[in-house]
Design a protein around this motif. Structure first.
Motif, mmCIF file in Angstrom:
data_model
loop_
_atom_site.group_PDB
_atom_site.id
_atom_site.type_symbol
_atom_site.label_atom_id
_atom_site.label_comp_id
_atom_site.label_asym_id
_atom_site.label_seq_id
_atom_site.Cartn_x
_atom_site.Cartn_y
_atom_site.Cartn_z
ATOM 1 N N LEU A 1 0.835 -1.202 0.000
ATOM 2 C CA LEU A 1 0.000 0.000 0.000
ATOM 3 C C LEU A 1 0.873 1.256 0.000
ATOM 4 N N LYS A 2 1.913 1.278 0.812
ATOM 5 C CA LYS A 2 2.811 2.430 0.837
ATOM 6 C C LYS A 2 3.480 2.626 -0.520
ATOM 7 N N GLU A 3 3.867 1.532 -1.144
ATOM 8 C CA GLU A 3 4.486 1.638 -2.471
ATOM 9 C C GLU A 3 3.502 2.247 -3.472
ATOM 10 N N TYR A 4 2.236 1.826 -3.388
ATOM 11 C CA TYR A 4 1.219 2.385 -4.294
ATOM 12 C C TYR A 4 1.066 3.889 -4.066
ATOM 13 N N LEU A 5 0.937 4.291 -2.808
ATOM 14 C CA LEU A 5 0.713 5.710 -2.509
ATOM 15 C C LEU A 5 1.939 6.556 -2.836
ATOM 16 N N LEU A 6 3.116 6.084 -2.447
ATOM 17 C CA LEU A 6 4.320 6.904 -2.589
ATOM 18 C C LEU A 6 4.892 6.888 -3.999
#
Length: 359
Positions: free
Chosen positions: A300-305
């Motif tokens: 999820l962090k990879e998607y957002l960032l």
């Protein structure tokens, strides 16, 4: 993988100074923009009291109080100064919550101690409840001076009403019952349950509505009206809103249900593309159901960032193709703060602010 804090603060700051002309259509909801900006900045660690504390003077001018024909005094906030039309009650339920949350975040004790009339604000909330238990956002004045509820009603306004009542000090069923019919509200929420778990209209689960329903039940301490089986189905539905390309390997890449860029993000409904805002709605729902550990936070962090964070000017966009906007910027930051444990997803303020005011 880095959160571009300074770029986000500059992007947010521009929304509190001078906005482009196309934002004029959002003027009736100006307080929403202020809320997303100030609380978003607070999540990023900015000293918002030093930087924006002086704004409380302007904000409190939008707080209005008036007496209805039946003698009831109501109060609340306008969405912006342009909504001030004299004795007609244009106070607005969502704007009232946004303004109160900003004032809490800016530590505006003087407003809460000397200006706010909690009883009249709670009266306004009660007037917004319909006979079926749901809520609307504002009131309409008839020729005889009486008022009626107007506009659409859904789970969002139920959550907003309960959040405001909670902040105003309601804790028990008796406290809430002084202003609203809790039984009818619970019945309305239950009508939005979907067959396979979660909440939505027309038996179609929706992540945003699910968050509003679960947050409302949490505020009322009524999560126990949901069966264990329904909770299990809801958790299962929410977890499966996190998009994984590995679930779609058999599909050709030109399939309408296949978009590799969405990997790790959350969709709000089945067979939809991922969207920054649903990361927050789904995460918070899972957090309420004590199941946030089931989320792949790294993906999820990879998607957002990497996908929706704008590397050039800051801010977050709806997806990897759109320009950033203040709504998705705030919810992207809120989702990351929720993962870090620094955000209260039910009252939608930082944990630090919540603890300061409510312990």
């Amino acid at each position: 993988m880095e959160l571009l804090v300074q770029k986000h603060l500059k992007f947010i700051g521009r929304h509190l100074t001078l906005l482009p002309s196309f934002h004029q259509r959002h003027d009736p909801n100006k307080i929403a923009i202020v809320y997303y900006s100030i609380v978003g900045s607070n999540c990023l660690g900015q000293d918002i009291i030093s930087k924006y504390g002086g704004s409380t003077t302007w904000l409190t001018t939008l707080y209005k109080s008036l007496a209805l024909s039946d003698g009831t005094r109501i109060s609340g906030f306008l969405g912006s100064g342009t909504m001030d039309v004299g004795l007609i009650p244009t106070i607005h339920l969502p704007s009232s919550l946004f303004a109160i949350l900003v004032l809490l975040s800016l530590n505006a004790h003087e407003f809460f101690d000397s200006t706010l009339d909690k009883e009249s604000l709670c009266n306004f909330i009660g007037k917004c409840q319909l006979s079926n238990g749901s809520f609307v956002s504002t009131l309409d004045v008839k020729n005889d001076g009486s008022t009626s509820a107007t506009d659409s009603n859904d789970l969002r306004y139920c959550y907003i009403a309960l959040s405001l009542l909670t902040i105003m000090g309601c804790k028990t069923q008796g406290d809430f019952g002084k202003y609203i019919c809790v039984e009818k509200l619970l019945q309305f929420i239950e009508t939005k349950r979907c067959t396979g778990g979660a909440f939505g209209d027309y038996n179609e689960p929706h992540a945003g509505y699910t968050n509003c329903a679960l947050s409302s039940l949490k505020l009322l301490d009524k999560l126990d009206i949901l069966s264990d089986a329904f909770k299990h189905d809801t958790i299962d539905w929410l977890v499966h809103r996190q998009v994984s390309i590995f679930d779609k390997v058999p599909l050709p890449e030109d399939s309408e249900n296949y978009f590799a860029e969405d990997h790790g993000g959350f969709q709000g409904r089945e067979n939809k593309y991922a969207d920054t805002c649903y990361a927050f709605w789904c995460l918070n729902s899972l957090n309420i159901l004590e199941s946030m550990s089931l989320v792949d936070n790294l993906k999820l962090k990879e998607y957002l960032l990497f996908k929706t964070q704008n590397m050039l000017i800051g801010g977050f966009a709806k997806n990897n193709e759109d320009d950033p906007d203040i709504y998705h910027t705030f919810l992207g930051i809120a989702a990351l703060s929720l993962i870090d444990g620094t955000f209260d997803g039910i009252l939608c303020i930082t944990e630090e602010v919540r603890k300061h005011w409510f312990g």
